[in-house]
Write a protein that holds these residues in place. Structure first.
Motif, short mmCIF file in Angstrom:
data_model
loop_
_atom_site.label_atom_id
_atom_site.label_comp_id
_atom_site.label_asym_id
_atom_site.label_seq_id
_atom_site.Cartn_x
_atom_site.Cartn_y
_atom_site.Cartn_z
N GLU A 15 0.77 -1.26 -0.07
CA GLU A 15 0.22 -0.13 0.16
C GLU A 15 0.75 1.23 0.03
O GLU A 15 0.51 2.20 -0.72
N ILE A 16 1.70 1.30 0.91
CA ILE A 16 2.60 2.38 0.89
C ILE A 16 3.66 2.74 -0.37
O ILE A 16 3.64 3.71 -0.67
N GLY A 17 4.12 1.60 -0.82
CA GLY A 17 4.95 1.76 -1.82
C GLY A 17 4.09 1.90 -3.17
O GLY A 17 4.52 2.76 -3.98
N GLY A 18 2.83 1.52 -3.03
CA GLY A 18 2.21 1.78 -4.26
C GLY A 18 1.69 3.19 -4.22
O GLY A 18 1.61 3.80 -5.42
N ALA A 19 1.31 3.81 -3.22
CA ALA A 19 1.00 5.08 -3.17
C ALA A 19 2.22 5.98 -3.42
O ALA A 19 2.04 7.06 -4.04
N TRP A 20 3.39 5.35 -3.10
CA TRP A 20 4.63 6.42 -3.36
C TRP A 20 4.92 6.21 -4.78
O TRP A 20 5.15 7.35 -5.18
N LEU A 21 4.68 5.06 -5.39
CA LEU A 21 4.99 5.09 -6.82
C LEU A 21 4.02 5.91 -7.56
O LEU A 21 4.35 6.66 -8.59
N VAL A 22 2.58 6.01 -7.29
CA VAL A 22 1.68 7.11 -7.98
C VAL A 22 2.13 8.48 -7.56
O VAL A 22 2.18 9.32 -8.66
N TRP A 23 2.75 8.71 -6.48
CA TRP A 23 3.16 9.94 -6.19
C TRP A 23 4.24 10.36 -6.85
O TRP A 23 4.11 11.40 -7.65
N GLN A 24 5.07 9.52 -7.25
CA GLN A 24 6.21 9.75 -8.06
C GLN A 24 5.94 9.84 -9.59
O GLN A 24 6.40 10.87 -10.09
N GLY A 25 5.07 9.19 -9.88
CA GLY A 25 4.58 9.03 -11.33
C GLY A 25 3.76 10.68 -11.62
O GLY A 25 4.16 11.05 -12.73
N ASP A 55 12.87 9.06 1.13
CA ASP A 55 12.65 10.39 0.80
C ASP A 55 13.68 11.33 1.68
O ASP A 55 13.76 12.32 1.41
N GLY A 56 14.43 10.64 2.57
CA GLY A 56 15.21 11.40 3.51
C GLY A 56 14.19 12.02 4.51
O GLY A 56 14.88 12.97 5.18
N TYR A 57 13.10 11.73 4.68
CA TYR A 57 12.17 12.41 5.70
C TYR A 57 12.77 12.12 6.95
O TYR A 57 12.92 11.07 7.44
N ARG A 58 12.84 13.00 7.70
CA ARG A 58 13.25 13.14 9.28
C ARG A 58 12.06 13.24 10.38
O ARG A 58 11.89 14.48 10.46
N GLY A 63 4.38 3.05 9.22
CA GLY A 63 5.09 2.52 8.06
C GLY A 63 5.52 3.56 7.08
O GLY A 63 6.27 3.92 6.34
N SER A 64 4.25 4.49 6.93
CA SER A 64 4.56 5.74 6.22
C SER A 64 5.75 6.49 6.65
O SER A 64 6.38 6.99 5.80
N LEU A 65 5.97 6.64 8.01
CA LEU A 65 6.94 7.46 8.43
C LEU A 65 8.32 6.91 8.04
O LEU A 65 9.28 7.49 7.60
#
Length: 111
Positions: free
Chosen positions: A17-27, A82-85, A73-75
């Motif tokens: 789920e998180i990976g899928g959402a991230w891929l859509v975000w990137q796209g 993405d290097g988020y802290r 998991g999102s954090l």
């Protein structure tokens, strides 16, 4: 054994789920194109399938408990991808969500 299986399924579901959402975000947001978006849509569909494999039969309980996994998991994904802290409030909030997940999913019930 059922708890270990359940936790593993939550982890796999989070990756999809998180990976899928991230891929859509990137796209979309990072202009990487339809291939990234399509891969994200497929991953999101796989998340829906994996969620059905949980040993508990109550849809509402599974999805409510998964919410805690999603938050933490999102954090973690943001940190790795993405290097988020996260700040201390992010961490505390994620821990509260994980405690809620454990309570919802694994508390002893008199059934």
């Amino acid at each position: 054994m059922l708890v270990a299986r359940s936790v593993a399924l939550f982890a796999v579901a989070a990756l999809f789920e998180i990976g899928g959402a991230w891929l859509v975000w990137q796209g979309v947001r990072e202009h990487k194109g339809w291939v990234w978006i399509g891969a994200g849509v497929v991953a999101l569909g796989l998340y829906g399938f994996v969620a059905t494999l949980q040993p508990d039969a109550d849809f509402g309980r599974i999805l409510a408990a998964y919410g805690g996994i999603f938050v933490a998991g999102s954090l973690a994904w943001g940190m790795v991808a993405d290097g988020y802290r996260p700040d201390r409030f992010d961490v505390i909030g994620a821990l509260v969500c994980l405690a809620g997940m454990a309570l919802i999913m694994y508390a002893p019930r008199g059934r």
